[in-house]
Design an enzyme around this catalytic site. Structure first.
Site, PDB file in Angstrom:
ATOM      1  N   LYS A   1       0.754  -1.008   0.039  1.00 45.46           N
ATOM      2  CA  LYS A   1      -0.037  -0.045   0.079  1.00 45.46           C
ATOM      3  C   LYS A   1       0.916   1.407  -0.132  1.00 45.46           C
ATOM      4  O   LYS A   1       2.192   1.147   0.557  1.00 45.46           O
ATOM      5  CB  LYS A   1      -0.700  -0.054   1.179  1.00 45.46           C
ATOM      6  CG  LYS A   1      -2.043   0.907   1.210  1.00 45.46           C
ATOM      7  CD  LYS A   1      -3.031   0.110   0.664  1.00 45.46           C
ATOM      8  CE  LYS A   1      -4.437   0.815   0.171  1.00 45.46           C
ATOM      9  NZ  LYS A   1      -5.595   0.087   0.031  1.00 45.46           N
TER      10      LYS A   1
ATOM     11  N   ASP B   1      -6.897   4.131  -4.628  1.00 46.41           N
ATOM     12  CA  ASP B   1      -7.722   4.196  -3.265  1.00 46.41           C
ATOM     13  C   ASP B   1      -8.247   5.655  -2.889  1.00 46.41           C
ATOM     14  O   ASP B   1      -8.737   6.186  -3.813  1.00 46.41           O
ATOM     15  CB  ASP B   1      -6.718   3.833  -2.038  1.00 46.41           C
ATOM     16  CG  ASP B   1      -7.353   3.372  -0.680  1.00 46.41           C
ATOM     17  OD1 ASP B   1      -7.702   1.914  -0.824  1.00 46.41           O
ATOM     18  OD2 ASP B   1      -7.425   4.086   0.040  1.00 46.41           O
TER      19      ASP B   1
HETATM   20  N1  GLU Z   1      -7.270   0.173  -2.930  1.00 45.29           N
HETATM   21  C1  GLU Z   1      -8.243  -1.130  -2.963  1.00 45.29           C
HETATM   22  C2  GLU Z   1      -8.234  -1.877  -1.958  1.00 45.29           C
HETATM   23  O1  GLU Z   1      -8.074  -1.660  -0.722  1.00 45.29           O
HETATM   24  C3  GLU Z   1      -7.704  -1.639  -4.283  1.00 45.29           C
HETATM   25  C4  GLU Z   1      -6.208  -2.052  -4.512  1.00 45.29           C
HETATM   26  C5  GLU Z   1      -5.811  -2.521  -6.094  1.00 45.29           C
HETATM   27  O2  GLU Z   1      -6.432  -2.552  -6.831  1.00 45.29           O
HETATM   28  O3  GLU Z   1      -4.654  -2.839  -5.882  1.00 45.29           O
HETATM   29  O4  GLU Z   1      -8.170  -3.130  -2.028  1.00 45.29           O
END
Ligand code: GLU
Length: 451
Positions: free
Chosen positions: A130, A170
């Site tokens: 992340k 996100d």
């Molecule tokens: N931000 C989204 C999550 O919390 C998607 C992450 C992604 O697609 O890599 O899962």
């Protein structure tokens, strides 16, 4: 012979707290997982001896960097950026990028930790990561956002790659920001690869990626209700948030015959007793995304609705609830109120929206309660499918992708049943998701030895 480390849960958590001072969100996420994993590994010596949980709760690396940019008035602005690469035991690091003033190292470490289990649950080969920044996109011009994204990527590019780490969107990062970041990546590296997901359809994006998190959460909810021989027809739903996840969750609830009563943003919530139908959802989408407006303006467009300032919507009686805004938006007392008002099922669209007290309340009430790492995995699942399409250099059809999303959500639901069935008709989805996700990552780590 080495003596294996059989510490108990409180001692383990003491260590986590000591090693991660001032990181309450990260400690909370680890505790929620550790509560279930300690029970699961009680009689599994190898996981203890190899300190697997301790290792998953220690990110592979945390990259922190300065992001300088110039605002429209020529002022130099300085933000902090991060990429947390938590674990790549089962695939390249994968997870979104968040731009929000609340972003800290603790928030991103908790999100990367959660992502590790979530991604494993999808059944696709993706590790957990992340990233983000404390940059606040609110009130910024498009050119300011572009300059910020370019500056952010000017550092991030050296840490990512299609087989290394694949970021996505996100909170605060949607298709536009992904475009600016992809453009800068391509310019620096001269490399057109699937290094980001959530891309535009013309340049390697996948159909239904935008809808996937919200739709997936509702598919998961429908799977949970089906265990009680129920469906969404005629059910009332309370939803928080009004961004991509919330509006698409609302859309799928309506398509499956339910009635959506609320949506919210940081200013408060709107309650529409007539139900927020597709036309009203379209209004919210365009109001929030294109006009960057506030949810309170909904009541001007639809006067039968009311706006409640400064509050979350959990006091509105409902059959099902979907927290789709952000972490710790649903506290213990909110959980008690929902249950007292007869709420039968909760599916999290956001990451860790329920605090630990709330999780314990839902578990004790034995309602259908899905943690985000299970129910909001649809977004990253379609990101995984976007990566496959990029590798194949082709695009799949919408009906193919819709079916794959449904199948993946049903597969996650099945994993939760495998590890969370408590007998007597009660399924502990938190436990099911934690153990299902953990086992897959842990077994891969065992295969690699001490690395
Ligand atoms: N931000 C989204 C999550 O919390 C998607 C992450 C992604 O697609 O890599 O899962």
């Amino acid at each position: 012979m080495a003596v294996s480390d059989h510490v108990d849960l409180p001692t383990f958590m003491e260590g986590v707290k000591k090693r991660n001072p001032y990181q309450p969100e990260f400690v909370q996420a680890v505790q929620e997982v550790a509560e279930d994993i300690f029970e699961f590994i009680q009689d599994k010596e190898e996981y203890h001896a190899q300190q697997i949980l301790r290792r998953i709760a220690e990110p592979d690396r945390v990259v922190s960097f300065r992001v300088c940019w110039e605002d429209d008035n020529g002022n130099v602005r300085v933000q902090r950026g991060w990429r947390v690469q938590n674990n790549n035991a089962i695939g390249p690091y994968k997870g979104g990028i968040r731009f929000h003033p609340s972003v800290t190292e603790s928030v991103l470490k908790f999100l990367a930790f959660e992502q590790t289990f979530k991604n494993a649950l999808t059944g696709l080969p993706m590790g957990g990561g992340k990233g983000g920044s404390n940059f606040n996109p609110k009130g910024k011009s498009v050119r300011e956002i572009m300059r910020f994204c370019q500056s952010f990527m000017t550092e991030l590019y050296r840490h990512i790659g299609a087989d290394v780490d694949v970021p996505a969107g996100d909170i605060g990062v949607g298709g536009r920001e992904i475009g600016f970041m992809f453009g800068q990546y391509k310019r620096i590296t001269n490399n057109f690869t699937g290094v980001l997901t959530g891309k535009g359809l013309e340049w390697g994006g996948s159909l239904i990626r935008t809808e996937a998190t919200g739709y997936g959460a509702v598919y998961f909810l429908a799977n949970m209700l089906a265990t009680k021989s129920e469906d969404l027809i005629g059910k009332t739903a309370v939803i928080s948030g009004s961004g991509n996840v919330a509006t698409h969750a609302a859309e799928k609830i309506v398509q499956l015959g339910g009635k959506v009563l609320t949506l919210s943003d940081s200013g408060g919530y709107i309650h529409d007793p007539d139900g927020i139908d597709q036309e009203k959802i379209n209004w919210v989408k365009s109001h929030k995304t294109h006009r960057r407006g506030r949810i309170e303006e909904y009541v001007e467009a639809f006067p039968k609705a009311t706006f409640v300032a400064g509050k979350t919507p959990w006091g509105v009686p409902c059959d099902v609830a979907l927290p789709c805004a952000t972490q710790n938006e649903l506290l213990g007392d909110d959980a008690r109120t929902l249950i007292a008002n007869g709420c039968k099922a909760v599916a999290e669209g956001a990451n860790m929206p329920t605090d630990l007290d709330g999780v314990h309340v839902f578990k004790a009430a034995r309602i259908l309660y899905a943690p985000g790492k299970a129910s909001n995995a649809g977004g990253v699942a379609v990101s995984g499918l976007e990566m496959s399409q990029n590798s194949e250099r082709r695009s799949w059809r919408e009906d193919e992708l819709q079916q794959m999303l449904k199948d993946i959500m049903a597969g996650i639901h099945k994993s939760c049943l495998t590890y969370g069935d408590q007998g007597g008709g009660y399924i502990d989805y938190v436990k099911g998701a934690n153990i299902g996700g953990f086992k897959k990552v842990a077994d891969a780590m065992l295969a690699f030895g001490v690395v």
